[in-house]
Design a protein around this motif. Structure first.
Motif, PDB file in Angstrom:
ATOM      1  N   UNK A 285      41.914  58.654  52.014  1.00 30.32           N
ATOM      2  CA  UNK A 285      42.058  59.219  53.352  1.00 30.32           C
ATOM      3  C   UNK A 285      42.408  60.697  53.221  1.00 30.32           C
ATOM      4  N   UNK A 286      41.452  61.565  53.578  1.00 26.66           N
ATOM      5  CA  UNK A 286      41.639  63.010  53.459  1.00 26.66           C
ATOM      6  C   UNK A 286      42.370  63.375  52.168  1.00 26.66           C
ATOM      7  N   UNK A 287      41.804  62.980  51.023  1.00 22.55           N
ATOM      8  CA  UNK A 287      42.512  63.186  49.752  1.00 22.55           C
ATOM      9  C   UNK A 287      42.388  64.611  49.246  1.00 22.55           C
TER      10      UNK A 287
ATOM     11  N   UNK B 229      43.999  65.989  59.344  1.00 16.90           N
ATOM     12  CA  UNK B 229      44.412  65.563  58.007  1.00 16.90           C
ATOM     13  C   UNK B 229      45.068  64.190  57.991  1.00 16.90           C
ATOM     14  N   UNK B 230      45.698  63.799  59.074  1.00 13.82           N
ATOM     15  CA  UNK B 230      46.481  62.558  59.090  1.00 13.82           C
ATOM     16  C   UNK B 230      46.010  61.641  60.207  1.00 13.82           C
ATOM     17  N   UNK B 231      44.813  61.080  60.086  1.00 16.61           N
ATOM     18  CA  UNK B 231      44.295  60.247  61.178  1.00 16.61           C
ATOM     19  C   UNK B 231      45.149  59.025  61.453  1.00 16.61           C
ATOM     20  N   UNK B 232      45.874  58.531  60.446  1.00 12.77           N
ATOM     21  CA  UNK B 232      46.731  57.364  60.652  1.00 12.77           C
ATOM     22  C   UNK B 232      47.898  57.670  61.578  1.00 12.77           C
ATOM     23  N   UNK B 233      48.247  58.939  61.733  1.00 14.59           N
ATOM     24  CA  UNK B 233      49.308  59.361  62.638  1.00 14.59           C
ATOM     25  C   UNK B 233      48.724  59.883  63.947  1.00 14.59           C
ATOM     26  N   UNK B 234      47.632  60.605  63.855  1.00 11.84           N
ATOM     27  CA  UNK B 234      47.033  61.264  65.022  1.00 11.84           C
ATOM     28  C   UNK B 234      46.343  60.277  65.957  1.00 11.84           C
ATOM     29  N   UNK B 235      45.627  59.318  65.400  1.00 15.90           N
ATOM     30  CA  UNK B 235      44.884  58.334  66.212  1.00 15.90           C
ATOM     31  C   UNK B 235      44.950  56.986  65.516  1.00 15.90           C
TER      32      UNK B 235
END
Length: 339
Positions: A169-171, A317-323
């Motif tokens: 994930x966005x590594x 950068x942080x899709x797990x937090x953003x959406x």
């Protein structure tokens, strides 16, 4: 990726600000090991030795809530993150029947930060592998975010027999920013940059690079988590560890070995991510040649023996937090793709 340090180009001045703003009284004091920061699940401890030091590795181990599917997912956090930032993903995966492990790597968050420790991806991968032995996890899927993605790739080179698949994930690590023009920074330079880190600089960096200039109250908890380590009386231990970890990232590229990662891989990439490790320290004329994570992913996906790219057009950068809901659908689909 600049990791909220001054050399990344975020202008932070407080010359005309009142003293109360400069001291940031709103910053919580959580301790260098987040002793006073609550995690969403019970914290377990893996105690071992590394480089001659006794170390403790904090981790979360969450059993399936739904019908167990017999699979284990290991979530690897990034440099500006902790196991706790996987909070919602852990719940979703557990409901889907997965056992979920989420460690804090040595040098981060609740885990040990040994003085003078020589951080390397090989050392962190070996400790992670020893943790999996300790908890009885055989074959696993690694989900690595940001620096955790870079660690996941190093782990895949060392222990391919243990992996079902990789989800990155966005590594970091899909390009070598030093080779592309970022000047090498010695440890003294990195320590000086870490000395500038505070609540304001962390938030400013994340807002600009991770969230496209936007901000939501839900993000504040994660800024507080990081700033609360730096603001602690033993915050210099955090600063030293973070400087050494930055040196690890710049000094141990993985991109040249991507063709050797013989594990099915999915890249989940927020396309609006501006992350490019320490790009702001490069001369302005060279910055355009230093690729961001989404730019590097377009080339890197074709270098893996078996990989596919999932683009998230509106996320950073942080899709797990953003959406989180959208991200979780993509993650569950990636995990099911090998079934």
């Amino acid at each position: 990726m600049r990791f909220w340090i001054g050399a990344a180009g975020v202008a932070l001045t407080a010359c005309s600000a009142p003293a109360s703003a400069q001291t940031e009284p709103q910053t919580p004091i959580y301790g260098a090991h987040l002793e006073r920061f609550d995690y969403p699940y019970p914290v377990h401890w893996f105690e071992t030795r590394s480089q001659g030091d006794a170390v403790r590795m904090a981790y979360l181990d969450v059993a399936p809530r739904g019908a167990p599917n017999g699979e284990t997912v290991v979530l690897l956090h990034g440099k500006n993150f902790c196991a706790a930032t996987w909070d919602q993903a852990i719940g979703v995966l557990a409901e889907a029947g997965y056992r979920v492990l989420a460690p804090d790597q040595i040098g981060f968050c609740k885990s040990s930060k040994p003085e003078g420790y020589q951080y390397s991806f090989r050392a962190l991968a070996s400790l992670t592998d020893a943790l999996l032995d300790r908890v009885g996890a055989a074959k696993v899927t690694l989900v690595g975010h940001s620096t955790g993605g870079m660690l996941a790739m190093h782990y895949a080179l060392l222990h391919p027999e243990r992996l079902e698949r990789l989800v990155l994930v966005n590594p970091l690590g899909l390009n070598d920013t030093v080779a592309e023009g970022v000047p090498y920074a010695d440890l003294g330079t990195l320590r000086a940059e870490e000395a500038e880190t505070d609540h304001a600089s962390i938030k400013a960096y994340q807002q600009r690079v991770y969230y496209q200039g936007e901000w939501r109250p839900a993000y504040d908890r994660w800024v507080d988590m990081l700033a609360g380590q730096y603001a602690s009386p033993d915050g210099d231990r955090v600063r030293d560890a973070q400087a050494r970890l930055s040196d690890m990232i710049q000094s141990q590229p993985i991109v040249g070995q991507i063709p050797e990662i013989d594990v099915p891989t999915t890249l989940i990439i927020g396309q609006r991510d501006l992350t490019s490790f320490r790009r702001g320290s490069a001369p302005e004329a060279q910055r355009e040649s230093i690729r961001t994570v989404p730019e590097a992913a377009e080339t890197a996906v074709n270098r893996f023996p078996e990989a596919r790219l999932i683009r998230l057009p509106e996320l950073g950068h942080s899709p797990q937090i953003e959406a989180p809901e959208h991200f979780h659908r993509m993650l569950l689909a990636a995990l099911a793709s090998g079934d």
